[in-house]
Design a protein around this motif. Structure first.
Motif, short mmCIF file in Angstrom:
data_model
loop_
_atom_site.label_atom_id
_atom_site.label_comp_id
_atom_site.label_asym_id
_atom_site.label_seq_id
_atom_site.Cartn_x
_atom_site.Cartn_y
_atom_site.Cartn_z
N SER A 246 -51.42 6.26 -42.36
CA SER A 246 -52.42 5.72 -41.45
C SER A 246 -53.35 6.84 -41.03
O SER A 246 -52.90 7.85 -40.51
CB SER A 246 -51.75 5.12 -40.22
OG SER A 246 -52.76 4.75 -39.28
N TYR A 247 -54.63 6.66 -41.29
CA TYR A 247 -55.57 7.71 -40.89
C TYR A 247 -56.35 7.36 -39.64
O TYR A 247 -57.09 8.16 -39.11
CB TYR A 247 -56.52 8.09 -42.04
CG TYR A 247 -57.41 6.99 -42.58
CD1 TYR A 247 -58.54 6.56 -41.90
CD2 TYR A 247 -57.14 6.40 -43.82
CE1 TYR A 247 -59.36 5.57 -42.41
CE2 TYR A 247 -57.95 5.42 -44.33
CZ TYR A 247 -59.06 4.99 -43.63
OH TYR A 247 -59.87 4.01 -44.14
N ASN A 248 -56.18 6.12 -39.20
CA ASN A 248 -56.93 5.71 -38.02
C ASN A 248 -55.99 5.40 -36.87
O ASN A 248 -55.96 4.31 -36.33
CB ASN A 248 -57.82 4.50 -38.36
CG ASN A 248 -58.77 4.13 -37.23
OD1 ASN A 248 -58.92 4.89 -36.26
ND2 ASN A 248 -59.39 2.98 -37.34
N THR A 249 -55.23 6.42 -36.51
CA THR A 249 -54.34 6.31 -35.36
C THR A 249 -55.13 6.10 -34.08
O THR A 249 -54.65 5.56 -33.10
CB THR A 249 -53.56 7.64 -35.25
OG1 THR A 249 -52.84 7.81 -36.45
CG2 THR A 249 -52.61 7.62 -34.10
N GLU A 250 -56.39 6.57 -34.16
CA GLU A 250 -57.25 6.51 -32.98
C GLU A 250 -57.67 5.08 -32.67
O GLU A 250 -58.14 4.78 -31.58
CB GLU A 250 -58.50 7.37 -33.21
CG GLU A 250 -58.21 8.86 -33.48
CD GLU A 250 -57.90 9.16 -34.95
OE1 GLU A 250 -57.72 8.21 -35.74
OE2 GLU A 250 -57.82 10.35 -35.30
N GLY A 251 -57.57 4.21 -33.65
CA GLY A 251 -58.08 2.85 -33.47
C GLY A 251 -59.60 2.83 -33.40
O GLY A 251 -60.20 1.98 -32.76
N GLU A 257 -64.82 8.66 -34.50
CA GLU A 257 -63.66 8.16 -33.74
C GLU A 257 -62.37 8.32 -34.56
O GLU A 257 -61.33 8.69 -34.04
CB GLU A 257 -63.86 6.69 -33.37
CG GLU A 257 -64.87 6.47 -32.25
CD GLU A 257 -65.27 5.00 -32.09
OE1 GLU A 257 -66.21 4.73 -31.32
OE2 GLU A 257 -64.66 4.13 -32.74
N MET A 258 -62.46 8.06 -35.88
CA MET A 258 -61.25 8.10 -36.71
C MET A 258 -60.77 9.53 -36.96
O MET A 258 -59.68 9.74 -37.49
CB MET A 258 -61.51 7.41 -38.05
CG MET A 258 -61.74 5.91 -37.93
SD MET A 258 -61.95 5.14 -39.53
CE MET A 258 -63.11 3.82 -39.13
N LEU A 259 -61.61 10.53 -36.63
CA LEU A 259 -61.23 11.93 -36.85
C LEU A 259 -60.84 12.64 -35.55
O LEU A 259 -60.68 13.85 -35.54
CB LEU A 259 -62.40 12.67 -37.51
CG LEU A 259 -62.57 12.41 -39.01
CD1 LEU A 259 -63.95 12.85 -39.48
CD2 LEU A 259 -61.49 13.11 -39.82
N ALA A 260 -60.68 11.89 -34.48
CA ALA A 260 -60.47 12.53 -33.18
C ALA A 260 -59.12 13.24 -33.09
O ALA A 260 -59.02 14.34 -32.56
CB ALA A 260 -60.61 11.50 -32.06
N ARG A 263 -53.33 14.71 -35.49
CA ARG A 263 -52.30 14.11 -36.32
C ARG A 263 -52.46 12.60 -36.32
O ARG A 263 -52.79 11.99 -35.30
CB ARG A 263 -50.91 14.46 -35.81
CG ARG A 263 -50.46 15.85 -36.22
CD ARG A 263 -49.07 16.13 -35.67
NE ARG A 263 -48.63 17.47 -36.01
CZ ARG A 263 -47.61 18.08 -35.42
NH1 ARG A 263 -46.95 17.45 -34.45
NH2 ARG A 263 -47.24 19.28 -35.79
N ASP A 264 -52.21 12.01 -37.48
CA ASP A 264 -52.10 10.57 -37.57
C ASP A 264 -50.65 10.25 -37.93
O ASP A 264 -49.76 10.97 -37.50
CB ASP A 264 -53.10 10.03 -38.60
CG ASP A 264 -54.54 10.19 -38.11
OD1 ASP A 264 -54.96 9.43 -37.24
OD2 ASP A 264 -55.24 11.11 -38.61
N PHE A 265 -50.43 9.22 -38.75
CA PHE A 265 -49.03 8.81 -38.98
C PHE A 265 -48.71 8.56 -40.44
O PHE A 265 -49.54 8.10 -41.21
CB PHE A 265 -48.73 7.50 -38.24
CG PHE A 265 -48.71 7.61 -36.74
CD1 PHE A 265 -47.92 8.55 -36.10
CD2 PHE A 265 -49.49 6.75 -35.97
CE1 PHE A 265 -47.90 8.63 -34.71
CE2 PHE A 265 -49.47 6.83 -34.59
CZ PHE A 265 -48.67 7.77 -33.96
N LYS A 308 -53.77 15.18 -41.38
CA LYS A 308 -54.74 14.63 -40.45
C LYS A 308 -55.59 13.72 -41.27
O LYS A 308 -56.08 14.13 -42.30
CB LYS A 308 -55.58 15.76 -39.85
CG LYS A 308 -56.75 15.22 -39.05
CD LYS A 308 -57.64 16.30 -38.45
CE LYS A 308 -58.71 15.51 -37.64
NZ LYS A 308 -59.47 16.31 -36.73
N ASN A 309 -55.72 12.47 -40.89
CA ASN A 309 -56.30 11.44 -41.76
C ASN A 309 -55.64 11.49 -43.15
O ASN A 309 -56.30 11.66 -44.17
CB ASN A 309 -57.82 11.59 -41.86
CG ASN A 309 -58.49 11.08 -40.60
OD1 ASN A 309 -58.00 11.33 -39.51
ND2 ASN A 309 -59.55 10.34 -40.75
N PRO A 310 -54.31 11.36 -43.17
CA PRO A 310 -53.58 11.48 -44.44
C PRO A 310 -53.99 10.40 -45.43
O PRO A 310 -54.46 9.33 -45.03
CB PRO A 310 -52.12 11.30 -44.03
CG PRO A 310 -52.18 10.47 -42.78
CD PRO A 310 -53.43 10.91 -42.08
#
Ligand code: CUK
Ligand code: CUA
Ligand code: CA
Length: 615
Positions: A246-251, A257-260, A263-265, A308-310
């Motif tokens: 998941s690269y958009n943990t930020e929602g 926004e997606m690079l804030a 770490r993602d998941f 990050k953004n895996p």
């Protein structure tokens, strides 16, 4: 447009450490086409000497079947390896008059009358951790579907439409004990019930969907929803877990926004718990689909923080590790799957399952394996394949030694690699012979064919300590991924002929029947004649042609094209296909065989006569 893209990129830059700014700027330059492609040295000299060992002489056969996704061409390609000869193009989401896909009634019913699609990942069905040669599964990111290809005839036989999902992207079949489930991730978060209700611009209400599909029935078993997006997919070798990066943990809804987050998941789905939740009814039914809430705290999922953004996630052939690529981090994260039971039991934190995070280079996207403990990661920005040792990476993560690295070798590729795949690498029988780097940009490697140049799929020998580039192969836009399957696994399943009775309306005797204004012509095709010499109808009739190839000879196909009626398809040996048209143009139209089948092939035709509507 380009300016706007650059400006957005600039905005993003403020959020990133200096090294990534550099890297991303480079991506931007390549993407908008105003710069070079980071040309580096090539390994040309050594490669030429080596390449001859891998030549497949005229009349010889390849050792492997490659199954390549065809990207937005909508097809799947079968390519012999190591020759890289294109053996077959399997129409999946596209219209193809070479076979009649998208034109015949049978294929149009499967395609739901859609005519475009976007194939990214093709994977085979498994028994006990290796391919069983029965099916291939391939996604459609554009229209959110999954297709199943029968390996015996290399044609699509089933399609499932996936609701509540957009960007249906990562797909992976269950690897053990057999492929009962196939999972499909939706890369784009959307309103989960996307029917116009609520504030559709409020991205905080969106979610991702992990869809579970029954491989045999090609029906949706359930969908597990997550607050985050779900990109690439994998399953373990035990039938216990499936995975999504998941690269958009930020929602977020925009790039910045997606690079804030740093770490993602890697999201892990626990199949035992999903099955239990399905059994005890802890799901909602939405549009006839069982939907399970996979948020943190429900117990169905684990969210492992990784930088990050895996992008890609791949499982090592010994089944012990998941390797997730950092994309905007120069690292890959190695997750020890043997620790997942403890994660789900709450004994350790999700992040504790990460047992190595080696720095491999810029823009790591996908990883593959040689079965000898080494991993190979594609570096999009560095335009390299980097070979690194998994055990060494784990060791150095535990006890870092100044100046030591897990990296064993690097190979410049040409240029900008996306996926990377080694022979049998997605099975427990990974054999470490060949690797293909699927490069997005070919630039100067081929004769110039204008602004749209081919991609470059490069074949690499990985049997020795050092990687050796063997071959450049241009490919039409745009295979993302491939699998490389040993010949002995596929070949015994492939048939020369189909069972004629597979089609309920197969024709052995030609005739025409009429029911009101509906006309059905049952036609045999046997070189060099059709079973009928003419079909006469009235303007406005709905006419169905059912054609069976009754020739006894393997590899003898007949075509069926109706002049000026936009119909052209091919019927393979003992196959039956049909088409229905409205006879809206009065006149005489030749129906002819499009496929060279006989010395009298040109004479293989019949007349279609449409009488004008009486006034
Ligand atoms: S994705 Cu295209 S290079 Cu659709 Cu598998 Cu990574
Ligand atoms: Cu039949 Cu040409
Ligand atoms: Ca992110």
């Amino acid at each position: 447009m380009q300016l706007k893209a650059l400006m957005n990129q600039q905005k993003v830059m403020h959020l990133l450490p200096a090294r990534w700014v550099l890297a991303l700027t480079f991506v931007a330059i390549v993407a908008i086409g105003c710069g070079g492609t980071g040309e580096q040295g090539s390994s040309g000299g050594a490669a030429t000497a080596h390449a001859t060992d891998h030549e497949v002489a005229p009349g010889e056969l390849d050792d492997y079947y490659g199954f390549f996704s065809g990207g937005h061409s909508g097809e799947v390609r079968v390519i012999g390896i190591p020759s890289m000869r294109v053996l077959k193009r399997i129409a999946v989401w596209n219209i193809d008059s070479g076979s009649g896909w998208g034109i015949t009634n049978e294929s149009r019913a499967l395609l739901n009358d859609k005519s475009v699609g976007d194939t990214h990942h093709v994977h085979g069905s498994y028994v006990d951790g290796t391919y069983d040669g029965k099916w291939m599964f391939v996604n459609d990111k554009a229209n959110n579907r999954l297709a199943r290809i029968r390996v015996d005839i290399m044609e699509v036989d089933a399609v499932v439409n996936v609701p509540h999902a957009q960007g249906a992207h990562g797909v992976f079949p269950q690897r053990a004990p057999t492929t009962e489930w196939v999972i499909l991730n939706s890369e784009f978060r959307t309103p989960l019930r996307n029917d116009g209700r609520g504030d559709m611009l409020d991205a905080s209400t969106y979610g991702g969907v992990h869809t579970i599909i029954d491989a045999a029935e090609m029906e949706i078993v359930a969908q597990v929803t997550t607050p985050v997006n779900l990109d690439l997919a994998a399953t373990d070798y035990q039938g216990k877990y499936s995975f999504a990066t998941s690269y958009n943990t930020e929602g977020g809804a925009t790039i910045s926004e997606m690079l804030a987050n740093d770490r993602d998941f890697l999201v892990v789905f626990n199949w035992e718990r999903i099955k239990a939740a399905l059994a005890d009814g802890s799901y909602k039914i939405v549009d006839d689909i069982k939907m399970l809430d996979g948020s943190a705290g429900t117990g169905l999922t684990a969210y492992i923080p990784i930088p990050k953004n895996p992008h890609g996630v791949n499982i090592s052939p010994d089944g012990n590790y998941a390797v997730a690529c950092g994309k905007v981090s120069p690292t890959v994260s190695v997750i020890d799957l043997r620790k997942l039971d403890d994660v789900f039991a709450g004994n350790i934190e999700p992040r504790d399952a990460v047992v190595a995070e080696p720095e491999v280079g810029l823009g790591p996207l996908h990883t593959t394996f040689d079965g000898r403990g080494n991993a190979y990661t594609s570096l999009f920005i560095d335009s390299q394949t980097v070979k690194w040792n998994i055990d060494k990476a784990v060791e150095l993560y535990e006890n870092p030694v100044e100046g030591e690295t897990a990296v064993v070798d690097r190979l410049d590729i040409h240029y900008q690699a996306g996926h990377i795949m080694a022979s049998m690498a997605e099975t427990k029988e990974a054999d470490g012979k060949y690797l293909i780097s699927l490069n997005k940009i070919s630039k100067d490697r081929f004769l110039n064919v204008g602004p749209l140049k081919p991609e470059n799929d490069q074949l690499v020998d990985i049997s020795g300590d050092e990687m050796v580039l063997l071959k450049d192969e241009p490919s039409y836009i745009e295979p993302h991924d491939c699998i490389i399957v040993r010949r002995d696994i596929i070949e015994p399943h492939v048939v020369d002929r189909v069972d004629m009775e597979e089609h309920p309306d197969f024709v052995t005797e030609s005739f025409v029947e009429r029911d009101g204004n509906k006309v059905t012509a049952h036609i045999t095709a046997s070189a060099p004649v059709y079973g009928l010499q003419e079909v006469v109808v009235n303007q406005g009739d709905e006419v169905t042609f059912i054609v069976t190839n009754t020739d006894e000879i393997p590899d003898l196909a007949h075509g069926f094209a109706i002049s000026n009626y936009n119909v052209s398809f091919v019927v393979g040996p003992f196959q039956t296909k049909s088409v229905t048209i409205t006879a809206d143009k009065p006149g005489m139209y030749w129906i002819y065989c499009t496929n060279f089948c006989h010395a009298l092939h040109l004479e293989m035709r019949m007349r279609f006569v449409v009488n004008p509507r009486s006034t």
